[in-house]
Design a protein around this motif. Sequence first.
Motif, mmCIF file in Angstrom:
data_model
loop_
_atom_site.group_PDB
_atom_site.id
_atom_site.type_symbol
_atom_site.label_atom_id
_atom_site.label_comp_id
_atom_site.label_asym_id
_atom_site.label_seq_id
_atom_site.Cartn_x
_atom_site.Cartn_y
_atom_site.Cartn_z
ATOM 1 N N GLU A 299 18.014 -23.485 -24.594
ATOM 2 C CA GLU A 299 17.562 -22.183 -24.138
ATOM 3 C C GLU A 299 16.051 -22.078 -24.215
ATOM 4 O O GLU A 299 15.514 -21.334 -25.001
ATOM 5 C CB GLU A 299 18.293 -21.091 -24.911
ATOM 6 N N LEU A 300 15.391 -22.854 -23.353
ATOM 7 C CA LEU A 300 13.929 -22.791 -23.298
ATOM 8 C C LEU A 300 13.516 -21.610 -22.421
ATOM 9 O O LEU A 300 14.304 -21.132 -21.613
ATOM 10 C CB LEU A 300 13.377 -24.090 -22.702
ATOM 11 N N PHE A 301 12.273 -21.147 -22.591
ATOM 12 C CA PHE A 301 11.761 -20.104 -21.698
ATOM 13 C C PHE A 301 11.390 -20.783 -20.384
ATOM 14 O O PHE A 301 10.459 -21.589 -20.344
ATOM 15 C CB PHE A 301 10.542 -19.416 -22.314
ATOM 16 N N PRO A 302 12.097 -20.451 -19.289
ATOM 17 C CA PRO A 302 11.907 -21.212 -18.048
ATOM 18 C C PRO A 302 10.535 -21.013 -17.403
ATOM 19 O O PRO A 302 10.062 -21.888 -16.682
ATOM 20 C CB PRO A 302 13.019 -20.693 -17.130
ATOM 21 N N HIS A 303 9.913 -19.857 -17.663
ATOM 22 C CA HIS A 303 8.629 -19.588 -17.006
ATOM 23 C C HIS A 303 7.434 -19.952 -17.869
ATOM 24 O O HIS A 303 6.302 -19.600 -17.551
ATOM 25 C CB HIS A 303 8.557 -18.121 -16.571
ATOM 26 N N LYS A 304 7.716 -20.657 -18.962
ATOM 27 C CA LYS A 304 6.636 -21.123 -19.831
ATOM 28 C C LYS A 304 6.635 -22.646 -19.810
ATOM 29 O O LYS A 304 7.689 -23.280 -19.708
ATOM 30 C CB LYS A 304 6.878 -20.657 -21.272
ATOM 31 N N THR A 305 5.437 -23.209 -19.962
ATOM 32 C CA THR A 305 5.356 -24.669 -20.020
ATOM 33 C C THR A 305 5.937 -25.153 -21.352
ATOM 34 O O THR A 305 6.198 -24.369 -22.253
ATOM 35 C CB THR A 305 3.892 -25.148 -19.943
ATOM 36 N N VAL A 306 6.083 -26.468 -21.431
ATOM 37 C CA VAL A 306 6.610 -27.079 -22.652
ATOM 38 C C VAL A 306 5.754 -26.693 -23.864
ATOM 39 O O VAL A 306 6.272 -26.239 -24.887
ATOM 40 C CB VAL A 306 6.673 -28.610 -22.469
ATOM 41 N N ILE A 307 4.439 -26.827 -23.735
ATOM 42 C CA ILE A 307 3.587 -26.513 -24.890
ATOM 43 C C ILE A 307 3.654 -25.016 -25.220
ATOM 44 O O ILE A 307 3.676 -24.626 -26.391
ATOM 45 C CB ILE A 307 2.117 -27.006 -24.695
ATOM 46 N N GLU A 308 3.757 -24.178 -24.176
ATOM 47 C CA GLU A 308 3.895 -22.739 -24.452
ATOM 48 C C GLU A 308 5.219 -22.446 -25.172
ATOM 49 O O GLU A 308 5.272 -21.600 -26.065
ATOM 50 C CB GLU A 308 3.823 -21.927 -23.154
ATOM 51 N N ASN A 309 6.262 -23.169 -24.782
ATOM 52 C CA ASN A 309 7.549 -22.989 -25.460
ATOM 53 C C ASN A 309 7.446 -23.277 -26.956
ATOM 54 O O ASN A 309 8.091 -22.610 -27.750
ATOM 55 C CB ASN A 309 8.623 -23.892 -24.837
ATOM 56 N N VAL A 310 6.642 -24.264 -27.309
ATOM 57 C CA VAL A 310 6.570 -24.612 -28.734
ATOM 58 C C VAL A 310 5.466 -23.867 -29.487
ATOM 59 O O VAL A 310 5.347 -24.013 -30.705
ATOM 60 C CB VAL A 310 6.443 -26.152 -28.984
ATOM 61 N N THR A 311 4.649 -23.070 -28.781
ATOM 62 C CA THR A 311 3.591 -22.320 -29.484
ATOM 63 C C THR A 311 3.868 -20.815 -29.577
ATOM 64 O O THR A 311 3.421 -20.162 -30.527
ATOM 65 C CB THR A 311 2.212 -22.503 -28.801
ATOM 66 N N LEU A 312 4.624 -20.280 -28.614
ATOM 67 C CA LEU A 312 4.830 -18.818 -28.551
ATOM 68 C C LEU A 312 5.330 -18.205 -29.852
ATOM 69 O O LEU A 312 4.777 -17.221 -30.341
ATOM 70 C CB LEU A 312 5.843 -18.509 -27.459
ATOM 71 N N GLY A 313 6.399 -18.769 -30.389
ATOM 72 C CA GLY A 313 6.993 -18.219 -31.616
ATOM 73 C C GLY A 313 6.019 -18.284 -32.783
ATOM 74 O O GLY A 313 5.943 -17.363 -33.599
ATOM 75 N N GLN A 314 5.275 -19.363 -32.845
ATOM 76 C CA GLN A 314 4.306 -19.505 -33.931
ATOM 77 C C GLN A 314 3.281 -18.377 -33.885
ATOM 78 O O GLN A 314 2.876 -17.832 -34.911
ATOM 79 C CB GLN A 314 3.537 -20.822 -33.791
ATOM 80 N N ILE A 315 2.850 -18.036 -32.662
ATOM 81 C CA ILE A 315 1.824 -16.999 -32.504
ATOM 82 C C ILE A 315 2.429 -15.618 -32.737
ATOM 83 O O ILE A 315 1.895 -14.798 -33.480
ATOM 84 C CB ILE A 315 1.186 -17.107 -31.093
ATOM 85 N N LYS A 316 3.612 -15.387 -32.104
ATOM 86 C CA LYS A 316 4.190 -14.035 -32.156
ATOM 87 C C LYS A 316 4.863 -13.715 -33.486
ATOM 88 O O LYS A 316 4.770 -12.597 -33.954
ATOM 89 C CB LYS A 316 5.219 -13.873 -31.027
ATOM 90 N N VAL A 317 5.582 -14.679 -34.033
ATOM 91 C CA VAL A 317 6.360 -14.378 -35.241
ATOM 92 C C VAL A 317 5.599 -14.756 -36.510
ATOM 93 O O VAL A 317 5.638 -14.041 -37.506
ATOM 94 C CB VAL A 317 7.734 -15.099 -35.203
ATOM 95 N N LEU A 318 4.884 -15.878 -36.464
ATOM 96 C CA LEU A 318 4.190 -16.325 -37.686
ATOM 97 C C LEU A 318 2.710 -15.956 -37.686
ATOM 98 O O LEU A 318 1.990 -16.293 -38.632
ATOM 99 C CB LEU A 318 4.348 -17.845 -37.852
ATOM 100 N N ASN A 319 2.255 -15.286 -36.598
ATOM 101 C CA ASN A 319 0.846 -14.853 -36.499
ATOM 102 C C ASN A 319 -0.160 -15.989 -36.617
ATOM 103 O O ASN A 319 -1.270 -15.796 -37.122
ATOM 104 C CB ASN A 319 0.524 -13.800 -37.572
ATOM 105 N N ARG A 320 0.218 -17.171 -36.139
ATOM 106 C CA ARG A 320 -0.761 -18.248 -36.152
ATOM 107 C C ARG A 320 -1.740 -18.061 -34.997
ATOM 108 O O ARG A 320 -1.383 -17.472 -33.975
ATOM 109 C CB ARG A 320 -0.061 -19.601 -35.985
ATOM 110 N N SER A 321 -2.933 -18.586 -35.146
ATOM 111 C CA SER A 321 -3.905 -18.538 -34.044
ATOM 112 C C SER A 321 -3.434 -19.482 -32.941
ATOM 113 O O SER A 321 -2.674 -20.425 -33.191
ATOM 114 C CB SER A 321 -5.285 -18.979 -34.536
ATOM 115 N N ALA A 322 -3.907 -19.232 -31.713
ATOM 116 C CA ALA A 322 -3.516 -20.059 -30.579
ATOM 117 C C ALA A 322 -3.866 -21.523 -30.830
ATOM 118 O O ALA A 322 -3.115 -22.431 -30.482
ATOM 119 C CB ALA A 322 -4.192 -19.550 -29.306
ATOM 120 N N GLU A 323 -5.006 -21.700 -31.462
ATOM 121 C CA GLU A 323 -5.485 -23.063 -31.712
ATOM 122 C C GLU A 323 -4.579 -23.809 -32.700
ATOM 123 O O GLU A 323 -4.178 -24.948 -32.470
ATOM 124 C CB GLU A 323 -6.880 -22.949 -32.318
#
Length: 240
Positions: A87-111
Amino acid sequence: MIEIEHVSKWFGDFQALKDCSLNVEQGEVVVVCGPSGSGKSTLIKCVNALEPVDEGRIVVNGIEVTTRRTNLPKVRAKIGMVFQHFELFPHKTVIENVTLGQIKVLNRSAEEAREKGEQLLERVGLADQAEKYPAALSGGQKQRVAIARALAMDPVAMLFDEPTSALDPEMISEVLDVMVQLAQEGMTMIVVTHEMGFASKVAQRVVFMDQGEIVEVQETDRFFKRPETDRAQYFLSRIL
Ligand code: ADP
Ligand code: MG
């Protein structure tokens, strides 16, 4: 690490889980098998609080997941889950799929999220696929992205629900290899699978479910050589 205590669950009048109890130690790999409809998916969804339980309790890493007070998105993120259908996000790239949760849920910086995401894609053998969209990947690749995405949240345990059963045969091993590596690194895992080769290689114990019950919990070798119950014996004779 995972304590399942006397869990029962109903869908309307139908009892999908009957007084299920199981403790999984830190670093342990437990394989769950059993006929279709026996409650395997329901059980692990309860562990991730994707399904509420009606009776009993589940505690993961000291946090009770079966209570309303728990911060569920955060708890879910800490218990990685990989489903049969990536269940990947179809409109996000692979790297976006693996970074989104980190940013939104864990409040990590984009970098920070990107660095972690790139490391994990490397680890699952997909460093060169980072800018692609899921639709451009094979099933085995998508499933490895799903594993990387779950790992990006630094989970305390990983749950897998038949992660290879929707894959073409030639892609099964590339996903199992990643899971074996994860197991060998000491990840606590509950894996619903009928891949018995995987079970014998990495699982300490096998849980056999039938009709909503945990019928048998055995050390892996013992389960394959001498299952205790007739029901498990019959099941094994059908799949091996
Ligand atoms: P398994 O993963 O072992 O195949 P499941 O946990 O998916 O089994 O399902 C166990 C039983 O609960 C099945 O009989 C299934 O039909 C039923 N069930 C699962 N989810 C629901 C639901 N959301 N509503 C009603 N019945 C459900
Ligand atoms: Mg299932």
